[in-house]
Scaffold this motif. Structure first.
Motif, PDB file in Angstrom:
ATOM      1  N   THR A  33     -47.082 -18.118  73.308  1.00 43.36           N
ATOM      2  CA  THR A  33     -46.250 -17.070  72.710  1.00 43.36           C
ATOM      3  C   THR A  33     -44.977 -17.645  72.090  1.00 43.36           C
ATOM      4  OG1 THR A  33     -45.145 -16.687  74.813  1.00 43.36           O
ATOM      5  CG2 THR A  33     -46.957 -15.209  74.281  1.00 43.36           C
ATOM      6  N   THR A  53     -39.182 -23.542  64.953  1.00 41.17           N
ATOM      7  CA  THR A  53     -38.762 -22.518  63.980  1.00 41.17           C
ATOM      8  C   THR A  53     -37.377 -21.965  64.295  1.00 41.17           C
ATOM      9  OG1 THR A  53     -39.752 -20.733  65.270  1.00 41.17           O
ATOM     10  CG2 THR A  53     -41.148 -21.764  63.601  1.00 41.17           C
ATOM     11  N   PRO A  62     -37.149 -17.248  68.406  1.00 47.51           N
ATOM     12  CA  PRO A  62     -37.873 -16.890  69.630  1.00 47.51           C
ATOM     13  C   PRO A  62     -38.506 -15.506  69.528  1.00 47.51           C
ATOM     14  CG  PRO A  62     -35.509 -16.767  69.980  1.00 47.51           C
ATOM     15  CD  PRO A  62     -35.709 -17.138  68.544  1.00 47.51           C
ATOM     16  N   LEU A  63     -39.274 -15.160  70.566  1.00 41.48           N
ATOM     17  CA  LEU A  63     -39.893 -13.830  70.590  1.00 41.48           C
ATOM     18  C   LEU A  63     -38.952 -12.845  71.265  1.00 41.48           C
ATOM     19  CD1 LEU A  63     -42.358 -11.925  70.275  1.00 41.48           C
ATOM     20  CD2 LEU A  63     -43.077 -12.656  72.554  1.00 41.48           C
ATOM     21  N   PHE A  64     -38.483 -11.850  70.533  1.00 38.64           N
ATOM     22  CA  PHE A  64     -37.846 -10.677  71.124  1.00 38.64           C
ATOM     23  C   PHE A  64     -38.247  -9.501  70.246  1.00 38.64           C
ATOM     24  CE2 PHE A  64     -34.735 -11.508  67.913  1.00 38.64           C
ATOM     25  CZ  PHE A  64     -34.404 -12.857  68.031  1.00 38.64           C
ATOM     26  N   THR A  78     -38.348  -5.641  68.432  1.00 39.55           N
ATOM     27  CA  THR A  78     -37.641  -4.534  67.784  1.00 39.55           C
ATOM     28  C   THR A  78     -37.611  -3.332  68.720  1.00 39.55           C
ATOM     29  OG1 THR A  78     -38.257  -5.216  65.554  1.00 39.55           O
ATOM     30  CG2 THR A  78     -37.830  -2.886  65.865  1.00 39.55           C
ATOM     31  N   ASP A  82     -44.450  -7.149  58.017  1.00 42.44           N
ATOM     32  CA  ASP A  82     -43.533  -7.594  59.065  1.00 42.44           C
ATOM     33  C   ASP A  82     -43.698  -9.107  59.175  1.00 42.44           C
ATOM     34  OD1 ASP A  82     -42.017  -8.101  61.282  1.00 42.44           O
ATOM     35  OD2 ASP A  82     -43.083  -6.732  62.636  1.00 42.44           O
ATOM     36  N   GLY A 137     -44.798 -10.627  65.854  1.00 38.41           N
ATOM     37  CA  GLY A 137     -44.689 -10.627  67.313  1.00 38.41           C
ATOM     38  C   GLY A 137     -45.856  -9.928  67.976  1.00 38.41           C
ATOM     39  N   GLU A 190     -48.106 -13.787  61.746  1.00 39.67           N
ATOM     40  CA  GLU A 190     -47.541 -14.280  63.009  1.00 39.67           C
ATOM     41  C   GLU A 190     -48.067 -15.694  63.269  1.00 39.67           C
ATOM     42  OE1 GLU A 190     -45.218 -13.287  65.392  1.00 39.67           O
ATOM     43  OE2 GLU A 190     -45.830 -15.195  66.258  1.00 39.67           O
ATOM     44  N   ALA A 241     -47.559 -17.509  66.311  1.00 40.06           N
ATOM     45  CA  ALA A 241     -47.946 -17.813  67.704  1.00 40.06           C
ATOM     46  C   ALA A 241     -49.299 -17.165  68.011  1.00 40.06           C
ATOM     47  CB  ALA A 241     -46.880 -17.291  68.653  1.00 40.06           C
ATOM     48  N   GLY A 245     -50.628 -17.334  60.946  1.00 41.75           N
ATOM     49  CA  GLY A 245     -50.144 -18.404  60.071  1.00 41.75           C
ATOM     50  C   GLY A 245     -48.648 -18.328  59.893  1.00 41.75           C
ATOM     51  N   LEU A 275     -45.111 -17.540  57.987  1.00 38.74           N
ATOM     52  CA  LEU A 275     -44.548 -16.559  57.048  1.00 38.74           C
ATOM     53  C   LEU A 275     -44.159 -17.226  55.734  1.00 38.74           C
ATOM     54  CD1 LEU A 275     -41.089 -16.580  56.841  1.00 38.74           C
ATOM     55  CD2 LEU A 275     -41.409 -15.970  59.214  1.00 38.74           C
ATOM     56  N   TRP A 276     -43.920 -18.539  55.773  1.00 37.71           N
ATOM     57  CA  TRP A 276     -43.508 -19.228  54.546  1.00 37.71           C
ATOM     58  C   TRP A 276     -44.668 -19.357  53.569  1.00 37.71           C
ATOM     59  CZ3 TRP A 276     -38.720 -18.490  54.783  1.00 37.71           C
ATOM     60  CH2 TRP A 276     -38.011 -18.648  55.963  1.00 37.71           C
ATOM     61  N   TYR A 280     -40.089  -6.594  55.970  1.00 33.79           N
ATOM     62  CA  TYR A 280     -39.255  -6.421  57.172  1.00 33.79           C
ATOM     63  C   TYR A 280     -39.246  -7.724  57.953  1.00 33.79           C
ATOM     64  CZ  TYR A 280     -37.858  -4.942  61.869  1.00 33.79           C
ATOM     65  OH  TYR A 280     -37.221  -4.836  63.074  1.00 33.79           O
ATOM     66  N   TYR A 328     -37.419  -9.616  61.525  1.00 33.63           N
ATOM     67  CA  TYR A 328     -36.522  -9.676  62.691  1.00 33.63           C
ATOM     68  C   TYR A 328     -36.670 -11.091  63.220  1.00 33.63           C
ATOM     69  CZ  TYR A 328     -34.272  -8.002  67.016  1.00 33.63           C
ATOM     70  OH  TYR A 328     -33.418  -7.800  68.076  1.00 33.63           O
ATOM     71  N   LEU A 329     -35.828 -11.991  62.737  1.00 34.87           N
ATOM     72  CA  LEU A 329     -36.061 -13.418  62.999  1.00 34.87           C
ATOM     73  C   LEU A 329     -34.913 -13.992  63.843  1.00 34.87           C
ATOM     74  CD1 LEU A 329     -37.537 -14.241  59.467  1.00 34.87           C
ATOM     75  CD2 LEU A 329     -38.814 -13.995  61.606  1.00 34.87           C
TER      76      LEU A 329
HETATM   77  C1  SAM Z   1     -37.884 -11.945  67.013  1.00 38.35           C
HETATM   78  S1  SAM Z   1     -39.622 -11.897  67.039  1.00 38.35           S
HETATM   79  C2  SAM Z   1     -39.902 -10.344  66.218  1.00 38.35           C
HETATM   80  C3  SAM Z   1     -41.244  -9.760  66.530  1.00 38.35           C
HETATM   81  C4  SAM Z   1     -41.554  -8.448  65.816  1.00 38.35           C
HETATM   82  N1  SAM Z   1     -41.347  -8.561  64.396  1.00 38.35           N
HETATM   83  C5  SAM Z   1     -40.684  -7.334  66.336  1.00 38.35           C
HETATM   84  O1  SAM Z   1     -39.737  -7.013  65.636  1.00 38.35           O
HETATM   85  O2  SAM Z   1     -40.936  -6.819  67.432  1.00 38.35           O
HETATM   86  C6  SAM Z   1     -40.006 -13.120  65.809  1.00 38.35           C
HETATM   87  C7  SAM Z   1     -41.472 -13.486  65.728  1.00 38.35           C
HETATM   88  O3  SAM Z   1     -41.626 -14.319  64.582  1.00 38.35           O
HETATM   89  C8  SAM Z   1     -42.589 -15.325  64.865  1.00 38.35           C
HETATM   90  N2  SAM Z   1     -42.317 -16.437  63.948  1.00 38.35           N
HETATM   91  C9  SAM Z   1     -41.275 -17.273  63.952  1.00 38.35           C
HETATM   92  N3  SAM Z   1     -41.346 -18.152  62.939  1.00 38.35           N
HETATM   93  C10 SAM Z   1     -42.469 -17.844  62.265  1.00 38.35           C
HETATM   94  C11 SAM Z   1     -43.107 -18.370  61.103  1.00 38.35           C
HETATM   95  N4  SAM Z   1     -42.577 -19.413  60.435  1.00 38.35           N
HETATM   96  N5  SAM Z   1     -44.249 -17.806  60.669  1.00 38.35           N
HETATM   97  C12 SAM Z   1     -44.788 -16.743  61.332  1.00 38.35           C
HETATM   98  N6  SAM Z   1     -44.247 -16.203  62.434  1.00 38.35           N
HETATM   99  C13 SAM Z   1     -43.096 -16.740  62.904  1.00 38.35           C
HETATM  100  C14 SAM Z   1     -42.339 -15.658  66.331  1.00 38.35           C
HETATM  101  O4  SAM Z   1     -43.505 -16.237  66.918  1.00 38.35           O
HETATM  102  C15 SAM Z   1     -42.014 -14.283  66.905  1.00 38.35           C
HETATM  103  O5  SAM Z   1     -43.174 -13.652  67.380  1.00 38.35           O
END
Ligand code: SAM
Length: 259
Positions: free
Chosen positions: A105, A112, A115-117, A119, A141, A145, A166, A168, A188, A190-191, A202, A204-205
């Motif tokens: 997870t 990157t 972390p995972l937190f 919304t 999104d 997550g 996503e 992870a 995969g 996001l980039w 949207y 939330y990074l």
């Molecule tokens: C802060 S959490 C937000 C999760 C969800 N969007 C939410 O708002 O509940 C950020 C998520 O982005 C994922 N993540 C981070 N860098 C990423 C990347 N380069 N490509 C895809 N996912 C990524 C992480 O594994 C994590 O699950």
């Protein structure tokens, strides 16, 4: 001089808080080990107090360094909990399961710095309320997550076409199962997304990728499309609109309409 102020002169201050917080324990725990090796007979009796003292010291240091409150709690409890776990006869497979869950997870966040937190429900409701109406608008999104925002929007805004990406594997799997066909979720980075395919993006990074995200959004997003960041600003780029929310972590939605 306040601790945080004194540290502005040291390279230490530039370390990510997570590394700094965990790094605090290494010398403290090392000190305990030296004491135990030097006085093995007294160690067993005094170990609980030493562990407690270590937790309190790490907590004090993390306060002095100005780390956020939740890091202070982690520092306070980290070694006392480790010690408590060590006293119980827990099968090693549980430690392995914990490690694998964490790795699947969150291991990627070491690289990157995201972390995972999750919304909050309040943010999801505000999104549903403020997003533009119109059949077939496509929303993604970035870093979806466990799929919370997508699941909420699927319920509250069935007019939207929902996508997620996503990195992870376990998060991806859980959000796929949760959304069950109501959103397209890709495993995969996001980039690698082509943001020109979406009307609403949207994210939330964390503060770390926001400059790069803006560069990508500027290059790819169509005029009139909407970039929304939950709480994290883009340095030097004021949002067109800010929606303040009254959830426990004081979330804010920052909106940029692409020129
Ligand atoms: C802060 S959490 C937000 C999760 C969800 N969007 C939410 O708002 O509940 C950020 C998520 O982005 C994922 N993540 C981070 N860098 C990423 C990347 N380069 N490509 C895809 N996912 C990524 C992480 O594994 C994590 O699950």
């Amino acid at each position: 001089m306040a601790g945080a102020e004194a540290l502005t002169r040291l390279p230490l201050r530039r370390m990510p808080p997570a590394l700094l917080a965990l790094g605090l324990h290494v010398p403290l725990w090392g000190g305990l080990l030296v004491i135990c090796l030097a006085v093995p007979s007294g160690c067993e009796r005094s170990l609980p107090w030493l562990v407690l003292a270590e937790g309190l010291l790490a907590w004090g240091l993390s306060r002095w360094l100005g780390l956020p409150g939740w890091w202070q709690v982690i520092n306070l409890l980290f070694f006392p909990l480790l010690w408590l776990l060590g006293r119980n006869d827990i099968a090693p497979v549980w430690y392995l399961a914990g490690f694998l869950t964490l790795a699947l997870t969150s291991l990627g966040s070491v690289f990157t710095r995201v972390p995972l937190f999750l919304t909050s429900q309040r943010v999801i409701e505000a999104l549903a309320q403020h997003l533009p109406a119109g059949p077939g608008l496509r929303l993604i999104d970035l870093g979806c997550g466990l799929g919370g925002p997508l699941a909420g929007l699927a319920r509250l805004r069935p007019d939207l076409l929902l996508h997620g990406v996503e990195a992870a594997p376990l998060n991806w799997l859980l959000s796929r199962l949760r959304l069950d066909g109501r959103a397209r979720i890709r495993l995969g980075s996001l980039w690698d997304e082509d943001l020109s395919r979406y009307d609403i993006v949207y994210a939330y990074l964390s503060p770390a990728p926001m400059n790069r995200l803006w560069e990508q959004a500027r290059r790819q997003m169509r005029p009139g499309s909407l970039l929304i960041s939950n709480s994290f600003e883009i340095p030097g780029v004021p949002p067109d609109e800010v929606i303040e929310l009254d959830d426990p972590i004081r979330s804010r939605l920052l909106l940029w309409r692409m020129p």
